[in-house]
Design a protein around this motif. Structure first.
Motif, short mmCIF file in Angstrom:
data_model
loop_
_atom_site.label_atom_id
_atom_site.label_comp_id
_atom_site.label_asym_id
_atom_site.label_seq_id
_atom_site.Cartn_x
_atom_site.Cartn_y
_atom_site.Cartn_z
N HIS A 15 0.83 -1.20 0.00
CA HIS A 15 0.00 0.00 0.00
C HIS A 15 0.87 1.26 0.00
O HIS A 15 1.82 1.37 0.77
CB HIS A 15 -0.91 0.02 1.22
CG HIS A 15 -1.78 -1.19 1.30
ND1 HIS A 15 -2.80 -1.43 0.41
CD2 HIS A 15 -1.75 -2.25 2.14
CE1 HIS A 15 -3.37 -2.57 0.69
NE2 HIS A 15 -2.75 -3.10 1.72
N GLU A 52 -8.27 -2.40 10.62
CA GLU A 52 -7.22 -2.85 9.70
C GLU A 52 -7.36 -2.18 8.34
O GLU A 52 -6.38 -1.72 7.75
CB GLU A 52 -7.28 -4.37 9.53
CG GLU A 52 -6.67 -5.17 10.64
CD GLU A 52 -6.74 -6.67 10.34
OE1 GLU A 52 -6.98 -7.03 9.17
OE2 GLU A 52 -6.56 -7.45 11.28
N GLU A 66 -4.65 0.30 6.65
CA GLU A 66 -3.97 -0.08 5.42
C GLU A 66 -4.29 0.82 4.25
O GLU A 66 -3.44 1.11 3.42
CB GLU A 66 -4.36 -1.53 5.07
CG GLU A 66 -3.84 -2.57 6.04
CD GLU A 66 -4.45 -3.94 5.82
OE1 GLU A 66 -4.09 -4.86 6.56
OE2 GLU A 66 -5.30 -4.09 4.90
#
Length: 292
Positions: A6, A87, A91
């Protein structure tokens, strides 16, 4: 769980992110692949990621495997919901849309199946939706995002031997209809998607043991037999999962979503019966006919 690289949200994160529940099969799987084809980074969640092979294969065949990220999410577990949303935000730098699709059917009438089935059906189909929506809303406010919830025509019209399922879907519709104008004041759009019969593994997942159901139905056995025969015929002429998922993707990408979206002409006609039925007689005549 896939491993993705990412970058900052200002670069690759300019791809919008959608989280979809219940993607191991059926509408959820089709919606996950279609969302990725539409250019969304798709967080495809399911309770058991060991069942992700069909999704991964479909994404690869569609050429969008790099946009589909599988994560575990059990909508009946508040901790699982909170950790999954956290999460994704960590991310991806944010969250642009949620599609509440996970659900479970339950066939039976209250005198015969008791309260356990009612509670378990409500946990998946209603409280799970509320839990995820609550966790996602702060991030959707930040992105001007949207909540799309797959309900059912059974969320508009109560159907015989589906008391628990329809009660949960009615609850979802009432929750979302009430939330929609409130969320809109903060820039979040809310919609419900109402499929009719869909030729997917959902029917299989109800795990109907027809002989056992009829044996336990007591005085309701003749009506239940007629209902099951009629229902199996209707699923023989059902939409595909891809056809039912298409309006979800249209809602994701539209500038403005309508609140209530049916996935077929049949679903629109069916729901219209309820919306025009002030005293309930038309619906009772219609669904009562399924039991004869």
């Amino acid at each position: 769980m896939c491993v993705c690289t990412h970058k900052s949200r200002e670069t690759s994160m300019s791809t919008k992110t959608v989280l979809i529940t219940g993607t191991s099969s059926g509408i959820g799987l089709a919606a996950a692949v279609a969302a990725a084809q539409a250019g969304w980074h798709t967080v495809a969640t399911m309770r058991d990621t060991a069942k992700a092979d069909a999704l991964r294969e479909a994404a690869a065949e569609a050429g969008v495997a790099d946009l589909v990220q599988v994560k575990r999410l059990d909508v009946t577990d508040a901790g699982s919901v909170a950790s999954c949303v956290a999460e994704v935000v960590a991310e991806r730098g944010g969250l642009d849309a949620v599609v509440n699709n996970a659900g479970a059917g339950f066939v039976g009438t209250i005198e015969q199946h008791g309260m356990e089935g009612v509670r378990s059906t409500m946990e998946v189909n209603y409280f799970g939706v509320v839990e995820l929506t609550k966790a996602a809303l702060p991030h959707l406010r930040a992105s001007g995002g949207r909540v799309i919830t797959v309900t059912s025509v059974g969320g508009m019209i109560g159907q015989p031997f589906n008391e628990s399922y329809c009660a949960a879907k009615f609850a979802v519709e009432g929750f979302m209809e009430s939330l929609a104008p409130v969320a809109a004041t903060t820039g979040v759009q809310v919609a419900v998607v109402e499929p009719g019969a869909v030729a997917s593994e959902f029917v299989t997942n109800v795990r109907l043991d027809v002989p056992a159901l009829l044996a336990e139905a007591g005085p309701y056995a003749p009506a239940l037999k007629a209902y099951i025969e009629r229902t199996m015929q209707s699923f023989g002429n059902a939409q595909t999962s891809q056809e039912a998922a298409a309006p979800i993707i249209a809602a994701l990408t539209a500038e403005t979503m309508p609140f209530r979206i049916q996935t077929s002409d049949w679903a629109r006609e069916f729901v219209a019966t309820k919306l025009a039925d002030l005293d309930g007689s038309a619906v009772q005549d219609l669904t009562g006919g399924w039991l004869r």
